[in-house]
Design a protein around this motif. Sequence first.
Motif, PDB file in Angstrom:
ATOM      1  N   ASN A 140      29.451   1.035  -7.238  1.00 59.50           N
ATOM      2  CA  ASN A 140      29.753   0.392  -8.386  1.00 59.50           C
ATOM      3  C   ASN A 140      31.830  -0.422  -7.848  1.00 59.50           C
ATOM      4  O   ASN A 140      31.994   0.624  -7.740  1.00 59.50           O
ATOM      5  CB  ASN A 140      29.510   0.957  -9.266  1.00 59.50           C
ATOM      6  CG  ASN A 140      28.200   1.001  -9.870  1.00 59.50           C
ATOM      7  OD1 ASN A 140      27.607   0.585 -10.416  1.00 59.50           O
ATOM      8  ND2 ASN A 140      27.668   2.270  -9.561  1.00 59.50           N
ATOM      9  N   THR A 141      31.470  -1.605  -8.431  1.00 56.19           N
ATOM     10  CA  THR A 141      32.950  -1.564  -8.879  1.00 56.19           C
ATOM     11  C   THR A 141      33.271  -2.336 -10.335  1.00 56.19           C
ATOM     12  O   THR A 141      34.136  -2.963 -10.070  1.00 56.19           O
ATOM     13  CB  THR A 141      32.867  -3.139  -7.908  1.00 56.19           C
ATOM     14  OG1 THR A 141      31.631  -4.290  -7.911  1.00 56.19           O
ATOM     15  CG2 THR A 141      33.061  -2.992  -6.232  1.00 56.19           C
ATOM     16  N   THR A 142      32.327  -2.491 -11.058  1.00 54.91           N
ATOM     17  CA  THR A 142      33.305  -2.624 -13.190  1.00 54.91           C
ATOM     18  C   THR A 142      33.545  -1.023 -12.947  1.00 54.91           C
ATOM     19  O   THR A 142      32.935   0.092 -12.898  1.00 54.91           O
ATOM     20  CB  THR A 142      32.103  -3.069 -13.355  1.00 54.91           C
ATOM     21  OG1 THR A 142      30.945  -3.935 -12.960  1.00 54.91           O
ATOM     22  CG2 THR A 142      32.239  -3.121 -14.811  1.00 54.91           C
ATOM     23  N   HIS A 153      22.568   3.997  -6.181  1.00 53.83           N
ATOM     24  CA  HIS A 153      22.862   2.932  -4.661  1.00 53.83           C
ATOM     25  C   HIS A 153      24.687   4.351  -4.159  1.00 53.83           C
ATOM     26  O   HIS A 153      25.322   4.208  -4.026  1.00 53.83           O
ATOM     27  CB  HIS A 153      23.411   2.062  -4.287  1.00 53.83           C
ATOM     28  CG  HIS A 153      22.547   0.376  -5.248  1.00 53.83           C
ATOM     29  ND1 HIS A 153      21.207   1.021  -4.663  1.00 53.83           N
ATOM     30  CD2 HIS A 153      22.409  -0.246  -6.053  1.00 53.83           C
ATOM     31  CE1 HIS A 153      20.307  -0.144  -5.095  1.00 53.83           C
ATOM     32  NE2 HIS A 153      21.514  -0.725  -6.270  1.00 53.83           N
ATOM     33  N   PRO A 154      23.577   5.740  -3.871  1.00 57.62           N
ATOM     34  CA  PRO A 154      25.209   6.201  -3.721  1.00 57.62           C
ATOM     35  C   PRO A 154      24.773   5.727  -2.092  1.00 57.62           C
ATOM     36  O   PRO A 154      23.510   5.546  -1.638  1.00 57.62           O
ATOM     37  CB  PRO A 154      23.492   7.872  -4.149  1.00 57.62           C
ATOM     38  CG  PRO A 154      22.616   7.533  -3.855  1.00 57.62           C
ATOM     39  CD  PRO A 154      22.079   5.895  -4.743  1.00 57.62           C
ATOM     40  N   LEU A 157      24.985  12.064   1.415  1.00 59.60           N
ATOM     41  CA  LEU A 157      24.222  12.579   1.111  1.00 59.60           C
ATOM     42  C   LEU A 157      24.360  13.510   0.122  1.00 59.60           C
ATOM     43  O   LEU A 157      22.967  13.619  -1.161  1.00 59.60           O
ATOM     44  CB  LEU A 157      23.071  13.396   1.697  1.00 59.60           C
ATOM     45  CG  LEU A 157      22.287  13.859   1.767  1.00 59.60           C
ATOM     46  CD1 LEU A 157      21.208  13.945   1.561  1.00 59.60           C
ATOM     47  CD2 LEU A 157      22.475  14.684   2.875  1.00 59.60           C
ATOM     48  N   TYR A 158      25.742  13.940  -0.322  1.00 60.71           N
ATOM     49  CA  TYR A 158      25.759  14.449  -1.902  1.00 60.71           C
ATOM     50  C   TYR A 158      25.544  13.326  -2.930  1.00 60.71           C
ATOM     51  O   TYR A 158      24.940  14.481  -3.981  1.00 60.71           O
ATOM     52  CB  TYR A 158      27.648  14.572  -1.586  1.00 60.71           C
ATOM     53  CG  TYR A 158      28.367  15.108  -2.626  1.00 60.71           C
ATOM     54  CD1 TYR A 158      27.676  16.789  -2.769  1.00 60.71           C
ATOM     55  CD2 TYR A 158      28.908  15.157  -3.745  1.00 60.71           C
ATOM     56  CE1 TYR A 158      27.904  16.921  -4.166  1.00 60.71           C
ATOM     57  CE2 TYR A 158      29.781  14.872  -4.215  1.00 60.71           C
ATOM     58  CZ  TYR A 158      28.759  16.210  -4.880  1.00 60.71           C
ATOM     59  OH  TYR A 158      29.603  17.082  -5.741  1.00 60.71           O
ATOM     60  N   ALA A 159      26.198  12.125  -3.167  1.00 62.55           N
ATOM     61  CA  ALA A 159      25.826  11.781  -4.390  1.00 62.55           C
ATOM     62  C   ALA A 159      24.274  11.637  -4.146  1.00 62.55           C
ATOM     63  O   ALA A 159      24.233  11.643  -5.224  1.00 62.55           O
ATOM     64  CB  ALA A 159      26.749  10.518  -3.830  1.00 62.55           C
ATOM     65  N   SER A 164      19.640  12.970  -7.881  1.00 62.91           N
ATOM     66  CA  SER A 164      18.636  14.073  -7.871  1.00 62.91           C
ATOM     67  C   SER A 164      18.139  14.966  -8.950  1.00 62.91           C
ATOM     68  O   SER A 164      17.580  15.277  -9.884  1.00 62.91           O
ATOM     69  CB  SER A 164      18.901  14.656  -6.586  1.00 62.91           C
ATOM     70  OG  SER A 164      18.000  13.028  -5.761  1.00 62.91           O
ATOM     71  N   ASN A 165      19.485  15.752  -9.221  1.00 57.55           N
ATOM     72  CA  ASN A 165      19.995  17.306  -9.853  1.00 57.55           C
ATOM     73  C   ASN A 165      19.450  15.965 -11.639  1.00 57.55           C
ATOM     74  O   ASN A 165      19.081  16.181 -11.964  1.00 57.55           O
ATOM     75  CB  ASN A 165      21.569  17.334  -9.752  1.00 57.55           C
ATOM     76  CG  ASN A 165      21.148  18.316  -8.828  1.00 57.55           C
ATOM     77  OD1 ASN A 165      21.990  18.660  -8.571  1.00 57.55           O
ATOM     78  ND2 ASN A 165      20.386  18.560  -8.466  1.00 57.55           N
TER      79      ASN A 165
END
Length: 341
Positions: A140-142, A153-154, A157-159, A164-165
């Motif tokens: 995200n750029t906003t 759009h993560p 994988l951590y994101a 998912s959580n």
Amino acid sequence: MKRKLLVTGVAGFIGYHVAKKLIEDENNTVIGIDNLNDYYSIELKKKRIENIKTNDKYNNFSFQYCDISTAQSLKDLFIENNFETVIHLAAQAGVRYSLINPDAYIRSNIVGFTNILECCRHHKIKHLIYASSSSVYGSNTTLPFTEEQSVDHPISLYAATKKSNELMAHTYSHLFSLPTTGLRFFTVYGPWGRPDMAMFLFANAISNSTPLDLFNGGEMLRDFTYVDDVAECILRLCELPPTEIHEHSVQFAPYYRILNIGNNQPELVLNVVRKIENYFKKNAIIITKSIQPGDVHSTYANIESIFKLTGFHPKTSIDSGILNFLNWYSSYHNLSLNSKI
């Protein structure tokens, strides 16, 4: 009125500070759990726990070894205790490490979180507060980031596990009326911080005159958030009735809420390096590298929601926070203090 709270990941950085703050209220009984994994120094984790347990002022804290990815041990814990609130901070952390050991993230962040949700559901927990991350905002750029923005759009994988959580919590809130509040933390730092985080890495390299890898030349913005401010936010959320927190929740999950927890004042990473140089009176040996896969250029939290709910606004300036961290770091490593930023 007495209440019992569970803090998962209590030997971790944020969990340690949250537990310390919670036990200052003698009406709270806090049980902290952790699996003491070796992602970073187990000794540091043990010292955090000892710091809480050896405080003579408080006897309302106990620690238990527990791996949240093992369902039965978690079920036994919930059966033995009548928890009112669960503060779930246990997770496999680190954006870059998720490129190396993805299995650890699935076990802890997906399987472990499912086990937490199931236990909270079956034991009628009044409020589940859990750690998400600013990394869910991805590319995200906003700016600043608001909770209403798309996070589909993560870029690590951590994101993806943290996103998912949030989706899993949404489902449990919808299906089982489980009150859940996800906290998107923004670059938390402070005393007793993790050795893999930027502030610790910078201090370690500069104090020891070893090369410092600086990605994108330090030309990235991070909304550095002091850990005591984060702990204070969580404490205030624990004091609010879930109905008040979730009053403006989404249509299909009235017991579901996401909140940004940030400083609302991003800092250039290179400027942070310069402040640490001033403290140690040493120049960093900088090796400029390209931005890493999974890293984002800027993070910046809109914190209007948490302010409206709790009246809280971060109190700790970047200079004060860095000084507090470096004084702890120097003491922990037996270095001489300069106490100047």
